[in-house]
Scaffold this motif. Sequence first.
Motif, PDB file in Angstrom:
ATOM      1  N   VAL A   1       0.852  -1.289  -0.055  1.00  0.00           N
ATOM      2  CA  VAL A   1      -0.019  -0.024   0.091  1.00  0.00           C
ATOM      3  C   VAL A   1       0.786   1.305   0.105  1.00  0.00           C
ATOM      4  O   VAL A   1       1.875   1.439   0.784  1.00  0.00           O
ATOM      5  CB  VAL A   1      -0.926  -0.005   1.189  1.00  0.00           C
ATOM      6  CG1 VAL A   1      -1.683   1.225   1.288  1.00  0.00           C
ATOM      7  CG2 VAL A   1      -1.746  -1.110   1.424  1.00  0.00           C
ATOM      8  N   CYS A   2       0.599   2.095  -0.728  1.00  0.00           N
ATOM      9  CA  CYS A   2       1.228   3.454  -1.173  1.00  0.00           C
ATOM     10  C   CYS A   2       0.428   4.590  -0.934  1.00  0.00           C
ATOM     11  O   CYS A   2      -0.408   4.657  -1.766  1.00  0.00           O
ATOM     12  CB  CYS A   2       2.077   3.517  -2.271  1.00  0.00           C
ATOM     13  SG  CYS A   2       2.768   4.829  -2.545  1.00  0.00           S
ATOM     14  N   CYS A   3       0.526   5.502  -0.027  1.00  0.00           N
ATOM     15  CA  CYS A   3      -0.499   6.557   0.402  1.00  0.00           C
ATOM     16  C   CYS A   3       0.287   7.900  -0.196  1.00  0.00           C
ATOM     17  O   CYS A   3       1.439   8.043   0.297  1.00  0.00           O
ATOM     18  CB  CYS A   3      -0.881   6.900   1.754  1.00  0.00           C
ATOM     19  SG  CYS A   3      -1.975   5.268   2.134  1.00  0.00           S
ATOM     20  N   PHE A   4      -0.207   8.917  -0.721  1.00  0.00           N
ATOM     21  CA  PHE A   4       0.617  10.076  -1.141  1.00  0.00           C
ATOM     22  C   PHE A   4      -0.666  11.310  -1.522  1.00  0.00           C
ATOM     23  O   PHE A   4      -1.787  10.945  -1.553  1.00  0.00           O
ATOM     24  CB  PHE A   4       1.243   9.709  -2.623  1.00  0.00           C
ATOM     25  CG  PHE A   4       0.410   9.190  -3.244  1.00  0.00           C
ATOM     26  CD1 PHE A   4       0.037   9.825  -4.665  1.00  0.00           C
ATOM     27  CD2 PHE A   4       0.315   7.799  -3.737  1.00  0.00           C
ATOM     28  CE1 PHE A   4      -0.866   9.464  -5.506  1.00  0.00           C
ATOM     29  CE2 PHE A   4      -0.452   7.256  -4.914  1.00  0.00           C
ATOM     30  CZ  PHE A   4      -1.107   8.073  -5.703  1.00  0.00           C
ATOM     31  N   ARG A   5      -0.115  12.298  -1.488  1.00  0.00           N
ATOM     32  CA  ARG A   5      -1.004  13.551  -1.802  1.00  0.00           C
ATOM     33  C   ARG A   5      -0.307  14.204  -3.062  1.00  0.00           C
ATOM     34  O   ARG A   5       0.826  14.245  -3.213  1.00  0.00           O
ATOM     35  CB  ARG A   5      -0.932  14.488  -0.592  1.00  0.00           C
ATOM     36  CG  ARG A   5      -1.948  13.625   0.341  1.00  0.00           C
ATOM     37  CD  ARG A   5      -1.697  14.700   1.873  1.00  0.00           C
ATOM     38  NE  ARG A   5      -1.947  15.929   1.774  1.00  0.00           N
ATOM     39  CZ  ARG A   5      -3.333  16.384   2.025  1.00  0.00           C
ATOM     40  NH1 ARG A   5      -4.299  15.762   1.995  1.00  0.00           N
ATOM     41  NH2 ARG A   5      -3.304  17.855   1.875  1.00  0.00           N
ATOM     42  N   TYR A   6      -1.248  14.825  -3.918  1.00  0.00           N
ATOM     43  CA  TYR A   6      -0.840  15.711  -5.052  1.00  0.00           C
ATOM     44  C   TYR A   6      -0.751  17.111  -4.595  1.00  0.00           C
ATOM     45  O   TYR A   6      -1.826  17.651  -4.344  1.00  0.00           O
ATOM     46  CB  TYR A   6      -1.743  15.617  -6.173  1.00  0.00           C
ATOM     47  CG  TYR A   6      -1.546  15.960  -7.228  1.00  0.00           C
ATOM     48  CD1 TYR A   6      -0.468  16.221  -7.933  1.00  0.00           C
ATOM     49  CD2 TYR A   6      -2.420  17.175  -7.782  1.00  0.00           C
ATOM     50  CE1 TYR A   6      -0.102  16.892  -9.104  1.00  0.00           C
ATOM     51  CE2 TYR A   6      -2.178  18.056  -9.008  1.00  0.00           C
ATOM     52  CZ  TYR A   6      -0.945  17.802  -9.850  1.00  0.00           C
ATOM     53  OH  TYR A   6      -0.675  18.654 -10.640  1.00  0.00           O
ATOM     54  N   LEU A   7       0.473  17.463  -4.664  1.00  0.00           N
ATOM     55  CA  LEU A   7       0.641  18.915  -3.947  1.00  0.00           C
ATOM     56  C   LEU A   7       1.721  19.683  -4.704  1.00  0.00           C
ATOM     57  O   LEU A   7       2.734  20.079  -4.347  1.00  0.00           O
ATOM     58  CB  LEU A   7       1.297  18.952  -2.358  1.00  0.00           C
ATOM     59  CG  LEU A   7       0.352  18.182  -1.435  1.00  0.00           C
ATOM     60  CD1 LEU A   7       0.948  17.899  -0.153  1.00  0.00           C
ATOM     61  CD2 LEU A   7      -0.676  19.153  -1.194  1.00  0.00           C
ATOM     62  N   PRO A   8       1.404  20.114  -6.120  1.00  0.00           N
ATOM     63  CA  PRO A   8       2.261  20.977  -6.776  1.00  0.00           C
ATOM     64  C   PRO A   8       2.097  22.199  -5.942  1.00  0.00           C
ATOM     65  O   PRO A   8       1.172  22.628  -5.212  1.00  0.00           O
ATOM     66  CB  PRO A   8       1.579  21.086  -7.968  1.00  0.00           C
ATOM     67  CG  PRO A   8       0.024  20.696  -7.916  1.00  0.00           C
ATOM     68  CD  PRO A   8       0.287  19.771  -6.768  1.00  0.00           C
ATOM     69  N   GLY A   9       3.042  23.204  -6.366  1.00  0.00           N
ATOM     70  CA  GLY A   9       3.271  24.581  -5.408  1.00  0.00           C
ATOM     71  C   GLY A   9       1.923  25.358  -5.177  1.00  0.00           C
ATOM     72  O   GLY A   9       1.309  25.648  -4.560  1.00  0.00           O
ATOM     73  N   SER A  10       1.169  25.353  -6.749  1.00  0.00           N
ATOM     74  CA  SER A  10      -0.310  25.897  -6.764  1.00  0.00           C
ATOM     75  C   SER A  10      -1.234  25.551  -5.738  1.00  0.00           C
ATOM     76  O   SER A  10      -2.239  26.147  -5.209  1.00  0.00           O
ATOM     77  CB  SER A  10      -0.819  26.196  -7.965  1.00  0.00           C
ATOM     78  OG  SER A  10      -0.817  24.734  -8.573  1.00  0.00           O
ATOM     79  N   VAL A  11      -1.265  23.848  -5.592  1.00  0.00           N
ATOM     80  CA  VAL A  11      -2.037  23.507  -4.620  1.00  0.00           C
ATOM     81  C   VAL A  11      -1.574  23.689  -3.071  1.00  0.00           C
ATOM     82  O   VAL A  11      -2.382  23.770  -2.213  1.00  0.00           O
ATOM     83  CB  VAL A  11      -2.024  22.060  -4.875  1.00  0.00           C
ATOM     84  CG1 VAL A  11      -3.116  21.202  -3.799  1.00  0.00           C
ATOM     85  CG2 VAL A  11      -2.761  21.875  -6.283  1.00  0.00           C
ATOM     86  N   ARG A  12      -0.430  23.415  -2.923  1.00  0.00           N
ATOM     87  CA  ARG A  12       0.143  23.752  -1.446  1.00  0.00           C
ATOM     88  C   ARG A  12      -0.297  25.323  -0.881  1.00  0.00           C
ATOM     89  O   ARG A  12      -0.191  25.344   0.441  1.00  0.00           O
ATOM     90  CB  ARG A  12       1.895  23.824  -1.470  1.00  0.00           C
ATOM     91  CG  ARG A  12       2.365  22.517  -1.270  1.00  0.00           C
ATOM     92  CD  ARG A  12       3.966  22.569  -1.124  1.00  0.00           C
ATOM     93  NE  ARG A  12       4.434  21.295  -2.007  1.00  0.00           N
ATOM     94  CZ  ARG A  12       4.665  20.210  -1.366  1.00  0.00           C
ATOM     95  NH1 ARG A  12       4.424  20.201  -0.009  1.00  0.00           N
ATOM     96  NH2 ARG A  12       5.058  19.298  -1.746  1.00  0.00           N
ATOM     97  N   ALA A  13      -0.245  26.129  -2.039  1.00  0.00           N
ATOM     98  CA  ALA A  13      -0.652  27.539  -1.570  1.00  0.00           C
ATOM     99  C   ALA A  13      -2.076  27.599  -1.056  1.00  0.00           C
ATOM    100  O   ALA A  13      -2.279  28.752  -0.462  1.00  0.00           O
ATOM    101  CB  ALA A  13      -0.234  28.425  -2.619  1.00  0.00           C
ATOM    102  N   LEU A  14      -2.923  26.494  -1.383  1.00  0.00           N
ATOM    103  CA  LEU A  14      -4.469  26.591  -1.002  1.00  0.00           C
ATOM    104  C   LEU A  14      -4.714  26.285   0.461  1.00  0.00           C
ATOM    105  O   LEU A  14      -3.559  25.482   1.041  1.00  0.00           O
ATOM    106  CB  LEU A  14      -5.190  25.649  -1.742  1.00  0.00           C
ATOM    107  CG  LEU A  14      -5.204  25.709  -3.406  1.00  0.00           C
ATOM    108  CD1 LEU A  14      -5.728  24.432  -4.057  1.00  0.00           C
ATOM    109  CD2 LEU A  14      -5.847  27.173  -3.780  1.00  0.00           C
ATOM    110  N   PRO A  15      -5.657  26.744   0.996  1.00  0.00           N
ATOM    111  CA  PRO A  15      -6.172  26.310   2.316  1.00  0.00           C
ATOM    112  C   PRO A  15      -6.313  24.880   2.409  1.00  0.00           C
ATOM    113  O   PRO A  15      -6.533  24.134   1.433  1.00  0.00           O
ATOM    114  CB  PRO A  15      -7.321  27.066   2.547  1.00  0.00           C
ATOM    115  CG  PRO A  15      -7.497  28.063   1.425  1.00  0.00           C
ATOM    116  CD  PRO A  15      -6.793  27.518   0.529  1.00  0.00           C
ATOM    117  N   VAL A  16      -6.134  24.117   3.576  1.00  0.00           N
ATOM    118  CA  VAL A  16      -6.105  22.860   3.920  1.00  0.00           C
ATOM    119  C   VAL A  16      -7.345  22.288   3.282  1.00  0.00           C
ATOM    120  O   VAL A  16      -7.233  21.201   2.356  1.00  0.00           O
ATOM    121  CB  VAL A  16      -5.958  22.420   5.200  1.00  0.00           C
ATOM    122  CG1 VAL A  16      -6.189  21.050   5.464  1.00  0.00           C
ATOM    123  CG2 VAL A  16      -4.649  22.826   5.839  1.00  0.00           C
TER     124      VAL A  16
END
Length: 487
Positions: A404-419
Amino acid sequence: MSTDSLRDQHEHLGRSVTRLITDHAARLDSTPVVSAATPDDLRKLFDEPLPQAGLSADEILDQFARDIAPHAMQVPSPHYFGQFNPTPLAIGVWADALCSYLNQNAGAWRNGPTSAMIESQVLRWLCELIGYGKEAFGVLASGGSEANLIALKCARDRVSPDMCRLGTRAGGADLAVYASEQCHFSVEKSLDILGLGRESLRKIKTDDRFHLNVAALREAIKDDLNAGRRPFCIVGVAGTTSTGVIDPLPELAEIARANDCWFHVDAAYGGALAFSDKHKSKLGGIELANSVTFDPHKWMFVPFSCGATLVRDGGQVLRDSFDMSPEYLSEDRGFADAEYDFFRYGQMGTRRFNSLKLWMCFKFMGKRGYAETTNRHLELTGYLASRLDELDDFERTGEIETAVCCFRYLPGSVRALPVAEQDRVQQGLQQRVEKSGKAFFPSTVLHGRRTLRVNINSYLTERRHVDDLIELLISEGQKLAPETPSP
Ligand SMILES: Cc1ncc(COP(=O)(O)O)c(C=O)c1O
């Protein structure tokens, strides 16, 4: 109908069904994993009046090929990365047909002598595999949920000899069970069914890698004892549903021993690590458990459904909880056949000869075959993780302990968004992949954050399928992420 006509029907259907299965299997790599049909579309396909005149088998199979198979979730696909659902072994699929044909009622030895023997044999193999001693035994169940229920009933009934007769009137008002907040929902549901109530489960917080936090467990037990409650069972998970990680089983065994608690390990998924000399040490401590849940229909590629409850101290523990002797099943046949009456060991009465497919899969794969597949799945999952680690736009969550591999998609533009927005992006990516039909994986919530979760559980999956998945994640992600504002 004559037996000759029955033979002809089987001959005809066998050939037609073989053609359906072989054609479908040949297209597995390219068939969309998920159909675009909505519940309404499907309801229209099947919304027919109660059949009056019967149809020919050919007409019924035509409808299967047209309306059912294409809209099924293509679980056997190498692009399916869902919830511990395997590509079933061919021998398991055909074993199911043989099982249905013989139609043994495996509940009582007299109604299914060979099925009873084979069920006890596969149970002994599973017990040996996890390191239990010779006295251990078990019972097959419909899956992990029922296996957990059976184990928790044994745990509950150990509290008082009157529990079976009187239920919680025998003293269960303040019983407490402990499991990680990552445990499968069937634990909580079982406690409800057993009359202990869902709140008897203490959901223990997990560490940053999603293992049960032992210090928090000790604290919870202390609090309950101080409040006059009775801790009676600790559940460890070997292969949690969301992250696939394994709780610290030796420590849990020790805490259970020190507090006179039943120790149950839910190894519905992770139990198959026991096949692998390379990885079985991750299950260290499982052999100390009073009971273990092990689902052959997960990582052993046995078609649904097939679960097992294994009990360290032998079948008598199960019989103490479940045995009854109805008049019509109480004849003394002069030998120890009641030992093989599986209705005495669990909740089911009439039961399928489910052990047949497990027995055939065991013999077909052998311990070595399973070990090779388990090792390969862990390598592939490691490969997926290393490819994600190379990409700036993805961040992995937790460790790889199983496939099992868990991960999040977080390019810079998404990281800048509220949680909350970041979470919506994860959900959006999961849905885009699903809609593309090119792969399927679900999402989950880990420590409050929406996370993507991939499980490799098909013996058909190879590196190229993992590469396809990465390409798909990148391309669908790019369509989804807001533009990064130029400086
Ligand atoms: C750890 C664990 N236990 C139990 C179960 C329940 O198994 P089943 O769905 O076969 O009832 C699951 C299902 O995914 C699971 O992951």
